[in-house]
Design an enzyme around this catalytic site. Structure first.
Site, PDB file in Angstrom:
ATOM      1  N   HIS A   1      19.686   6.803  57.078  1.00  0.00           N
ATOM      2  CA  HIS A   1      19.358   8.044  56.383  1.00  0.00           C
ATOM      3  C   HIS A   1      18.973   9.149  57.365  1.00  0.00           C
ATOM      4  O   HIS A   1      17.964   9.827  57.195  1.00  0.00           O
ATOM      5  CB  HIS A   1      18.249   7.825  55.361  1.00  0.00           C
ATOM      6  CG  HIS A   1      18.647   6.869  54.281  1.00  0.00           C
ATOM      7  ND1 HIS A   1      17.727   6.304  53.418  1.00  0.00           N
ATOM      8  CD2 HIS A   1      19.855   6.362  53.919  1.00  0.00           C
ATOM      9  CE1 HIS A   1      18.369   5.501  52.573  1.00  0.00           C
ATOM     10  NE2 HIS A   1      19.655   5.526  52.863  1.00  0.00           N
TER      11      HIS A   1
ATOM     12  N   LYS B   1      54.107  31.497  43.443  1.00  0.00           N
ATOM     13  CA  LYS B   1      53.695  32.619  42.593  1.00  0.00           C
ATOM     14  C   LYS B   1      54.326  32.508  41.213  1.00  0.00           C
ATOM     15  O   LYS B   1      53.671  32.772  40.187  1.00  0.00           O
ATOM     16  CB  LYS B   1      54.087  33.945  43.244  1.00  0.00           C
ATOM     17  CG  LYS B   1      53.791  35.154  42.358  1.00  0.00           C
ATOM     18  CD  LYS B   1      54.125  36.470  43.040  1.00  0.00           C
ATOM     19  CE  LYS B   1      53.824  37.647  42.107  1.00  0.00           C
ATOM     20  NZ  LYS B   1      54.011  38.950  42.778  1.00  0.00           N
TER      21      LYS B   1
ATOM     22  N   ASP C   1      57.169  29.774  61.222  1.00  0.00           N
ATOM     23  CA  ASP C   1      58.158  29.855  60.149  1.00  0.00           C
ATOM     24  C   ASP C   1      57.926  31.110  59.306  1.00  0.00           C
ATOM     25  O   ASP C   1      56.803  31.386  58.889  1.00  0.00           O
ATOM     26  CB  ASP C   1      58.057  28.613  59.259  1.00  0.00           C
ATOM     27  CG  ASP C   1      59.357  28.296  58.537  1.00  0.00           C
ATOM     28  OD1 ASP C   1      59.959  29.246  58.004  1.00  0.00           O
ATOM     29  OD2 ASP C   1      59.759  27.125  58.521  1.00  0.00           O
TER      30      ASP C   1
END
Length: 351
Positions: free
Chosen positions: A270, A140, A128
């Site tokens: 762990h 912006k 696109d």
């Protein structure tokens, strides 16, 4: 000067049109002027809304097989114009450019096209250009323009329009701009990685979506986030919501069982293996793996078993998470992140 702005006009260009309906209902109630083109324009008109064609605004038709539709100063001038700037206002008036307060864009599905193994020409046409330019321009100018950059944001936009009577705050627009640039960055990363092929990249550009909140990060006071499609990697059979540490343990467990061709079972706590066993049946593998260190395993552990296996009749250790590996070659890597004031880390192991 107020930071709340009413939306009086919107430009809409969407690949996925059906999810737009709730947004269009709110725009109709608010009598907002709509600009659109092509299939999006047709869809909006079918919902009973009036639409001004972009071609009517620009006096140019869609050209080059649809490659150029919205790329025109009369479109981008209306998006990028700054309120409070006299020169901008004068030029809008001089050139007959309407201000555009809301930009809604849903990009061509480049990622989906890649997954469909389309031809090269088909993939290129799904890059696109106009849509991404509209998104970046609106983002912006977020001080004046609201941008919606994907169909996943339609529902929240419809709610915002209803609750705020068609107005947006500065905070709304700034957050939307951040999301828009995230959309743009991910889109460009996908294109970059496709075009590179096997060539050496000049920078590491990878993007994983969506984001899923984890129970906590590496420590309880930290936030953990998983990026990617977690359910495509494995299936959680029971236990609490996963934490960052759970995923690290599961990654280790899966890497262990991938070393074996036969039925395997691994238990980790762990990041440390508490037990691993390879047996003829899953139940026997589980029981023997559990026997390696039953105390640690019964406290709090993460377990992984070979793909397609279950635990018929075998008791699960309390508070455990039992995970069945969905595939030895998942479609996307496991990527999790933990964030906090004292420590931050990111992992992307190939599980």
């Amino acid at each position: 000067m107020s930071t709340t702005k009413p939306i009086r006009s919107a430009l809409i260009s969407a690949f996925h049109k059906e999810p737009l309906k709730p947004v269009l209902e709110e725009l109709k109630k608010l009598y907002i002027t709509i600009y659109s083109t092509g299939g999006t324009q047709t869809f909006i008109e079918q919902q009973g809304l009036d639409v001004t064609a972009v071609e009517e605004l620009t006096s140019y038709p869609s050209i080059l097989g649809g490659r150029v539709k919205t790329l025109h100063p009369k479109v981008f001038g209306g998006i990028l114009a700054r309120s409070g700037e006299d020169e901008d206002a004068q030029q809008l008036q001089e050139y007959g450019i309407p201000e555009i307060d809301l930009v809604i864009v849903d990009l061509y599905p480049f990622e989906k096209t890649l997954q469909e193994d389309a031809s090269e020409s088909g993939i290129i046409e799904k890059i696109d250009i106009g849509g991404i330019a509209l998104i970046r321009a609106a983002a912006k100018n977020f001080r004046d323009t609201m941008v919606v950059s994907s169909q996943e944001q339609y529902a929240s936009l419809a709610t915002l329009l209803a609750e705020q009577e068609g107005s947006t705050t500065f905070e709304d627009r700034q957050l939307a701009a951040a999301r828009a640039f995230a959309t743009s960055a991910r889109y460009d990363a996908l294109i970059n990685n496709y075009l590179l092929n096997d060539n050496e990249p000049s920078a590491f550009t990878r993007s994983y979506a969506p984001a899923r909140q984890l129970r906590y990060g590496e420590n309880p006071h930290q936030r953990g986030v998983f990026y990617g499609k977690l359910d495509d990697l494995f299936t959680q059979l029971n236990g609490k919501e996963l934490s960052y540490n759970n995923l690290v343990d599961i990654d280790g467990a899966i890497n262990i069982i991938r070393e074996f061709d036969n039925t395997a079972f691994a238990i980790l706590k762990h990041t440390n293996p508490c037990g691993v066993a390879v047996r003829d049946t899953v139940k026997q593998a589980y029981q023997d793996a559990l026997a390696g260190d039953p105390v640690s395993a019964r406290a709090l552990s993460d377990l992984a078993l070979s793909p397609g296996c279950t635990l018929p009749g075998a008791p699960d250790p309390p508070s455990s998470r039992v995970t069945s590996a969905a595939s030895t070659t998942p479609r996307s890597p496991l990527c999790a992140r933990t964030c906090g004031s004292r420590r931050s880390s990111t992992t992307a192991p190939e599980t």
